[in-house]
Every structure is written in C-alpha cells, then in structure tokens.
Design an enzyme around this catalytic site. Structure first.
Site, PDB file in Angstrom:
ATOM      1  CB  CYS A   1     -46.220   3.382  -0.222  1.00 48.62           C
ATOM      2  SG  CYS A   1     -47.884   3.172   0.363  1.00 48.62           S
TER       3      CYS A   1
ATOM      4  CB  CYS B   1     -40.637  12.091  -2.352  1.00 51.72           C
ATOM      5  SG  CYS B   1     -40.737  10.533  -3.234  1.00 51.72           S
TER       6      CYS B   1
END
Lengths: 394, 147
Positions: free
Chosen positions: B33, B103
């Site tokens: 990813c 994130c």
C-alpha cells in the site's frame, strides 16, 4: 524568477507562441459561426478545412478522415463505443492491453457491462505486447483491436505495424491511441495499417480541449454527438474554431521541428538515464531501453515512495510525476508498472520525467544532482532501506 | 494540498532515526500500500518514554504523521502515550487531506506496536493495548486482484 524545470511534458506541454498567435483572431475579430452563410463567417470554415488537411497530410490520410474532438479521451471513447455499436452484428469481442490509458480501459470495462467481451493483453517486462499473445487472443467474433502507439508512463513504443498487419489479415479493425506518440514519431496510417487513431492537441504544444480521431474511409462508425451537420454529422456542435486553428498550427510545428527536436531530446534523455543509473544505486529504468518515446524517462528508486519524492523535487523547482498510489488517491500504484511486473513497493517509488526541447544539459545536471540528494535523504528515513542494508551487512 | 505544519514536519522530520537496543520497536503498514512506519521507544524504569525515533517509507503525510506522533509521545509515560490517538496527531498537524487520514491511523498503530513490543519484552500488561494487527509482510504473497 524562481527556478522551474518542467519535466512533465507527457502530462501537458506549453502552448507554443505561434500556436497562440494562430488562435487569437478566432476569439476576437473572426468569431463567426462557420456554419453561417454570410461571408464574414465563412472564412472560419476555411481554417477548419485547411487544418484538417494539414493533419491528414502528416498521417498520409485524406482530410475527410479526420474528425475533430475535444481531445484524446473523447477520441478513445468514440473509437471504442461507436465501433462496438456499429459492428455488434459481426461480433462482441474486443482486444486491448493492460497498459492502456484509462480512457481506453474504463471504456472497455463499460462495454463489458454492456455485454461485450474484452481481452486485456499482458505485456513483457519492457511493456511490449507479444504478437503471439495477440494472435492467440483473436476469435471469430473479434471486431476491434486497440493498442496504444506509445505508453504515457513508461514511453514504450509498440510494434504497431506488425499489430496492424495481423489485424488486417484477420479482417479486424485496428485502433491506436497515439496521444503520446503523435508529433513525436512519424506515423503513416497506411504503412501501419491503422483504421482509427486518437490524438490530442495539448501534448504537442497545442491548446487543451481539442484533438481528433482519424477514421479510415469505409469504417462504419456511428455518430458520437447527434445534432448539426458538423464533422460529417458524426460529431455535432459548433466547431471549436480557435482550438482547430491552434491544433493545426501545433501539428505543423511538430512536424517541422520533429527531427531536430527529438534528436536533441533523445541525446539529453539518454544523458539523464545514464547519469541516474550510474550514480543512484538500486534504481531501475522502466520501459524499453531503445523503443521508447524520445522525451521519456521512467525510473523506480527502491525503498522510497514517489509522492514524497515529487514534493521534494517540487521544492527544488522540478516538476515530474509518479505512478505511486499516493498521487492517484487509490491504494494501488500504476497499472502500467504492475503490468510490467514491478512489485508494489517498487512501483510506489517510480518517477517519470518527460523532456521538451527547451531543457538544457545544465538543467539535467541540476535534476540529477537534486535527485541524488533527495533519494539518499528519503532512503535514510526508510525502514525498508534499513532492513535491506542490515541484511546486506550480515 | 498539505498544511504548513505537515510540510514543515515532512521537510524537517523530528526524531528521525534508530535507537540501538530500544525498549520497544514496532513496525506497521504494508509496502504494497506504500506506507511502512517503524517506531523505536526508549522507556525508563518509571515507564517514561525518554527517547523515541522513527523511520517511514511513505508519502509526505506518512512522514509528517510519524514525526508528529514521536513529538507527542516523547517524555510521556506509557499510559499517556496510549492516549495519543490518530485524531490528536491530525489535529496537531492542522489536519490532513481525506485520502491521507489512514497515515495518521498508521502512526497511532506504530506507537501501539512499539508499546506492545515493550510490554512483551518486559512481561507487563498495558491497559487497552492489544496485539498489533498490521504486519509489514502481510499480503505479500496475496494474489493480484482481477482487473
């Protein structure tokens, strides 16, 4: 002025001054509708006729085979949808590749939902379609083969002539998305056995919002936009006269400058590749080493991520692009880089730099020096690099 | 696209690096990813985080959230560190674009993973902490999803 080194010419190009000049009168004094009868407007029809001819000539085509569109994506959509529509009695199978632009891929997926069958050909590690795969994919129901002339990300040029030959021997229509290649490499539709070809103005120093679809005479194709009689009733709507004037000027310019321009680009591009490959370790060049667009370089830097790289380049006034997922908003990196067999983490660390004729050797030196520094900096931050080095030292 | 604070932490990351013989190390995320974060913790006998370092493979937001997360836990005790959520990291950075919210989640997970490693090594239990679910090698062998 702040430093700006624009190395994203595959995304779009600067409109050339002579192109802007060719367009301007059609916004102001020559604003008339080309379909009007009075002489004030009919001059606008002349520029359309003239530029249609200019474009046709560069392709070895006839001017009534050139249809103006709003750009590459529209041309691709039209070529696929209208052919599928017109030839569905003959068959329902279409062949394309895994590395096409989304204007082709998403249109093909749409057609699949409408009952068409689509084969997406694999490519080799350089991004080249294997002719034996193509031949094996052909069925009696195949109505169309669509393979891009050159790839927008990795720059690989396909064996278009051979593909066209195979298509024609089997009586299958052949479309090519030449958005990246047109104006960069010479194309002759007869020599390459091309039935339809998509191109766009803004990739060759022309305006945005204008392009064309070449459709060989005799190909059955349905109207894409219904309405007036423009574009032989295939694509209605008052013509984008300034756009067409600009596109024609851009094509003339591209043809006139092609030899000198691409020779310069190839030399500098090769210098860029050589320096990067020699001076930055753990780097891969993506795409075919020789058969690639003159201005394209595409690298994967292991252990780092593309978006971070782009931001750091931007801070140094360098514009590039990446196949990283982070630049597209999805989790997957570029479908093209995956198709040439790159693992996800390496695809995430890719960088595309596409030159123009204004780039100098000093610019390239500055870019490579900056890249060396940035890649080292990001690697010092990367846990993947840390693990790799520890493993190496064991 | 990014706030000034995100850009500042991306350009000048705080606490970037490694700690040798760290009390706890946690690595989360997945190369597939495009994000991997590793957090090193140096925790003293009073369970205070004396030092913290990070390494991150990822985009600008991934680097900035790791950097901010280390700032937020430094000097805290482990209970306080547990309270540093992804929301807190995001707020401290004046926000993230919607596609980058993951994130900040990863930063929270990385801190938790390092604390988990510390707890395991020292045979203690930290309230509210569970085994980290992310694994950097997870999914590496998975089949490509059909186009």
């Amino acid at each position: 002025m702040e430093k700006l080194i624009y190395l994203d010419n595959a995304a779009t190009t600067k409109t050339a001054p002579e192109v802007v000049e060719a367009m301007l009168p059609y916004f102001t004094e020559k604003f008339g509708n080309p379909s009007s009868v009075y002489s004030f407007a009919s001059g606008n029809k002349d520029v359309i006729t003239k530029q249609r001819e200019t474009i046709a000539k560069t392709l070895g085509a006839k001017s009534n085979e050139i249809y103006f569109t709003a750009g590459g994506s529209e041309s691709d959509n039209w070529a696929l949808k209208a052919t599928a529509d017109a030839y569905q009695d003959k068959g329902n199978h279409i062949i394309t590749t895994k590395i096409e632009h989304h204007a082709i891929l998403h249109t093909a997926e749409y057609l699949e939902k409408r009952g068409f069958e689509v084969t997406y050909l694999d490519v080799d590690e350089d991004g080249v379609v294997r002719l034996e795969d193509l031949e094996a994919a052909i069925r009696p129901t195949t109505i169309l083969i669509s393979v891009m002339f050159a790839n927008n990300e990795i720059g690989t040029i396909q064996p278009i002539k051979e593909i066209g030959k195979i298509a024609h021997e089997k009586g299958i229509l052949f479309h090519t998305d030449a958005v990246q290649a047109f104006g960069q490499v010479p194309i002759d539709v007869d020599e390459y056995h091309i039935d339809m070809l998509s191109a766009s103005g803004h990739k060759l120093n022309g305006p945005k919002g204008i392009g064309f679809l070449y459709i060989r005479k005799g190909v059955k194709i349905r109207s894409f936009v219904h309405g007036g009689a423009q574009e032989r009733k295939r694509r209605a709507g008052t013509e984008n006269v300034p756009g067409i004037a600009g596109l024609g000027a851009a094509v003339s310019r591209a043809v006139r400058t092609m030899e000198e321009r691409t020779a310069k680009e190839i030399e500098l591009r090769n210098y860029l590749i050589e320096r990067v490959m020699n001076e930055i370790p753990y780097t891969k060049l993506n795409g075919h080493r020789e058969n690639r667009l003159p201005n394209n370089a595409n690298f994967s830097f292991r252990f780092i991520e593309g978006e971070a790289l782009l931001i750091k380049l931007d801070m140094k006034g360098i514009c590039g692009s990446s196949g990283s997922a982070c630049t597209s908003g999805s989790l997957d990196p570029s479908h093209v880089l995956l198709a040439i067999g790159l693992p996800h983490e390496i695809a995430h660390g890719s960088l595309r730099l596409t030159l123009n004729e204004e780039i100098s050797k000093e610019d390239i030196d500055y870019v490579v020096d900056s890249l060396k520094e940035i890649v080292a900096d990001l690697r010092s931050m990367s846990p993947l690099y840390e693990d790799f080095i520890k493993k190496e030292n064991k | 696209m990014y706030t000034e604070k995100v850009m500042d932490h991306f350009q000048h990351p705080r606490n970037m690096g490694e700690i040798e013989n760290a009390s706890g190390v946690g690595t989360v995320g997945n190369a597939k990813c495009g994000d991997i974060m590793r957090i090193y913790l140096d925790i003293d006998e009073n369970q205070i985080i004396q030092d913290v370092k990070f390494k991150t493979f990822g985009c600008g937001a991934a680097v900035a959230t790791s950097s901010m997360a280390t700032e937020l836990v430094k000097g805290k005790n482990i209970k306080e560190a547990m309270e540093v959520t992804n929301k807190a990291v995001m707020e401290a950075l004046d926000g993230l674009p919607p596609v980058k919210v993951h994130c900040s989640l990863l930063a929270e997970e990385a801190i938790h993973a390092a604390l988990w490693d510390y707890a395991e090594k020292h045979d203690i239990k930290i309230e509210g902490l569970s085994k980290p679910k992310s694994d950097i090698h997870e999914g590496e062998e998975e089949e490509e999803e059909e186009y």
